[in-house]
Enzyme design. Structure first.
Site, PDB file in Angstrom:
ATOM      1  N   HIS A   1     -27.334  34.234   7.168  1.00 12.82           N
ATOM      2  CA  HIS A   1     -28.768  34.257   7.473  1.00 12.82           C
ATOM      3  C   HIS A   1     -29.052  35.305   8.551  1.00 12.82           C
ATOM      4  CE1 HIS A   1     -32.661  31.750   7.716  1.00 12.82           C
ATOM      5  NE2 HIS A   1     -32.858  32.853   8.425  1.00 12.82           N
TER       6      HIS A   1
ATOM      7  N   HIS B   1     -31.848  38.665   9.036  1.00 10.63           N
ATOM      8  CA  HIS B   1     -32.956  39.448   8.453  1.00 10.63           C
ATOM      9  C   HIS B   1     -32.745  40.931   8.735  1.00 10.63           C
ATOM     10  CE1 HIS B   1     -35.800  36.018   7.624  1.00 10.63           C
ATOM     11  NE2 HIS B   1     -34.949  35.438   8.446  1.00 10.63           N
TER      12      HIS B   1
ATOM     13  N   ASP C   1     -34.901  43.286   8.769  1.00 13.28           N
ATOM     14  CA  ASP C   1     -35.932  43.812   9.673  1.00 13.28           C
ATOM     15  C   ASP C   1     -35.894  43.138  11.045  1.00 13.28           C
ATOM     16  OD1 ASP C   1     -36.769  41.518   8.259  1.00 13.28           O
ATOM     17  OD2 ASP C   1     -38.892  42.022   8.398  1.00 13.28           O
TER      18      ASP C   1
ATOM     19  N   GLY D   1     -41.390  33.253   6.789  1.00 11.00           N
ATOM     20  CA  GLY D   1     -42.707  33.406   7.400  1.00 11.00           C
ATOM     21  C   GLY D   1     -43.119  32.082   8.019  1.00 11.00           C
TER      22      GLY D   1
ATOM     23  N   HIS E   1     -36.197  28.812   3.853  1.00  6.41           N
ATOM     24  CA  HIS E   1     -36.430  28.509   5.268  1.00  6.41           C
ATOM     25  C   HIS E   1     -37.170  27.167   5.309  1.00  6.41           C
ATOM     26  CE1 HIS E   1     -35.726  32.772   6.247  1.00  6.41           C
ATOM     27  NE2 HIS E   1     -35.737  32.436   7.513  1.00  6.41           N
TER      28      HIS E   1
ATOM     29  N   GLU F   1     -37.572  24.305  10.241  1.00  3.41           N
ATOM     30  CA  GLU F   1     -37.449  25.127  11.455  1.00  3.41           C
ATOM     31  C   GLU F   1     -38.656  24.838  12.355  1.00  3.41           C
ATOM     32  OE1 GLU F   1     -37.973  29.318  10.760  1.00  3.41           O
ATOM     33  OE2 GLU F   1     -37.178  29.886  12.719  1.00  3.41           O
TER      34      GLU F   1
ATOM     35  N   ASP G   1     -29.866  35.064  12.553  1.00  2.00           N
ATOM     36  CA  ASP G   1     -31.283  35.150  12.181  1.00  2.00           C
ATOM     37  C   ASP G   1     -31.799  36.563  12.441  1.00  2.00           C
ATOM     38  OD1 ASP G   1     -33.494  34.106  10.978  1.00  2.00           O
ATOM     39  OD2 ASP G   1     -34.239  33.024  12.725  1.00  2.00           O
TER      40      ASP G   1
END
Ligand SMILES: O=c1[nH]cnc2c1ncn2[C@@H]1O[C@H](CO)[C@@H](O)[C@H]1O
Ligand SMILES: [Zn+2]
Length: 396
Positions: free
Chosen positions: A36, A38, A40, A198, A225, A228, A333
């Site tokens: 996991h 990202h 970006d 998101g 996701h 969280e 993350d």
């Protein structure tokens, strides 16, 4: 081109310095697996600055890489997922060209390999990278090429890594079916799964049922996701309606547990989660099902501390979930926003939550078992790379 190293201090060094030197060295050299992360959320600060300059983006809060690294970390330290996500505007802005995407992906693969990561699944949302006219397929092709280059750089540097992509659809948007189809279209060129991300509150997984049903008909892996910034209903929908194979975070599964008859949140108010005796815990039906079915939890402790899902590393539910033998995996993350790395996440758990080298081996094997890679390839990595890697360090 040899990828440049950043001038920003290594995220893990400060934590490693608090540990005995042999233990710090063991953590540095330990094989790592990440599920996991990202794309970006993991740019080198210096790359953000250079790409902004070359593509004419003038919105950065500062063009000094060290100051920019601090800005991301501090802004993400907001206690709220929504505010944490606002920082992505700057990284996404410089990832709108084939060149930018390729470079970011290449450096990502190289950086992870440099800290001992032997397998990684990196996710990104193609729909965020079409502002300057790239098509969704062009975005995916550029990232895939970047990963291939990065894997080659890493192999040459003596740190082989396998990288796969996960395509994310944004949960507030309405493109999930299109992104799921895009992922399946690219399944033979390194795209290994589908995700949604998101803001979680107000955007339940079932909103994207059509996309998940498509993936399931195609036998295509799904991670979501969930659990969280929002609790049990999100996890329940992800598993029972949407058919998630793994949960992104899933940390709020502890809300379905009681400790000595008290709800989890009340019971751990005084005691660190890691100090709770597993025998004192009773599981609700959802929490039991997640454990019984060996649903992998993609846990990201530092990120959760920043968004307020956990008060501290010591208090993070990951240690209780480990003690209860959930299929726990450890992840970054967003390395940039959380100023972290796999080495740092491991070092934090060792320093602040009493984890041992055996626990690090266990969590790494858990992750490899849970990868969206064919079974025989997972076994090969476990038996030929991860177990021998830990054995060489005297672990296992
Ligand atoms: O922890 C997270 N929870 C939810 N969404 C996230 C998290 N980290 C990143 N993103 C979102 O995923 C997009 C694609 O990578 C990012 O642009 C960010 O908006
Ligand atoms: Zn995430």
């Amino acid at each position: 081109m040899t990828p440049r190293t950043t001038a920003v201090p290594n995220a893990a060094d400060e934590v490693l310095a608090d540990l005995p030197p042999e233990l710090a060295e063991l953590i540095r050299r330990a094989p790592k697996v990440e599920l996991h992360d990202h794309l970006d959320g993991g740019l080198r600060p210096s790359t953000v600055v250079e790409l902004a300059e070359s593509c004419g983006y003038d919105g950065l809060p500062t063009t000094d890489p060290v100051e920019l690294a601090a800005w991301f970390r501090e802004s993400a330290d907001s206690g709220s997922l929504v505010r944490y996500l606002e920082t992505f505007v700057h990284t996404v802005a410089v990832m709108q060209t084939e060149e930018g995407l390729r470079r970011v992906a290449r450096e990502c693969a190289f950086d992870l390999a440099s800290e001992g990561t032997v397998y990684a699944e990196i996710r990104y949302a193609p729909e965020l990278h079409t502002e300057r006219g790239l098509s969704l397929d062009e975005v995916v092709t550029a990232v895939t090429e970047g990963f291939a280059e990065g894997m080659e750089d890493a192999r040459e540097a003596g740190h082989p890594i396998r990288v796969r992509s996960l395509l994310t659809a944004m949960r507030h948007a309405a493109m999930s079916r299109e992104i799921a189809e895009l992922a399946v279209r690219h399944r033979d060129t390194q795209v290994a799964g589908f995700d949604i991300a998101g803001a979680e509150d107000g955007f339940p997984p079932s909103r994207h049922l059509d996309a998940f049903e498509f993936c399931r008909r195609e036998n295509f892996p799904i991670t979501i996701h969930a659990g969280e910034a929002f609790g049990l209903p999100s996890i329940w929908e992800a598993l029972t309606w949407c058919g998630a194979d793994r949960l992104g975070h899933g940390v709020r599964i502890v809300d379905d547990m009681e400790i000595d008859g008290l709800p989890y949140a009340e019971a751990v108010a005084e005691v660190p989660a890691g100090a709770v005796a597993p025998t004192a815990v009773s599981l609700g039906r959802l929490a039991a099902s997640v454990r019984d079915k060996r649903i992998p939890l993609e846990m990201c402790p530092s990120s959760n501390v920043q968004t307020g899902a956990s008060a501290s590393i010591a208090a993070h539910p990951i240690s209780l979930l480990k003690a209860l033998k959930y299929r726990v995996t450890l992840n970054c993350d967003n390395r940039l926003m959380s100023n972290t790395s796999m080495t740092k996440e491991m070092a934090l758990l060792v320093r602040d939550a009493g984890w041992t080298p055996e626990d690090l081996r266990w969590v790494t094997i858990n992750a490899m078992k849970s990868a969206f890679l064919p079974f025989d390839e997972r076994l090969t990595l476990i038996n030929r790379v991860i177990k021998p890697g830990y054995a060489a360090l005297g672990v296992g």
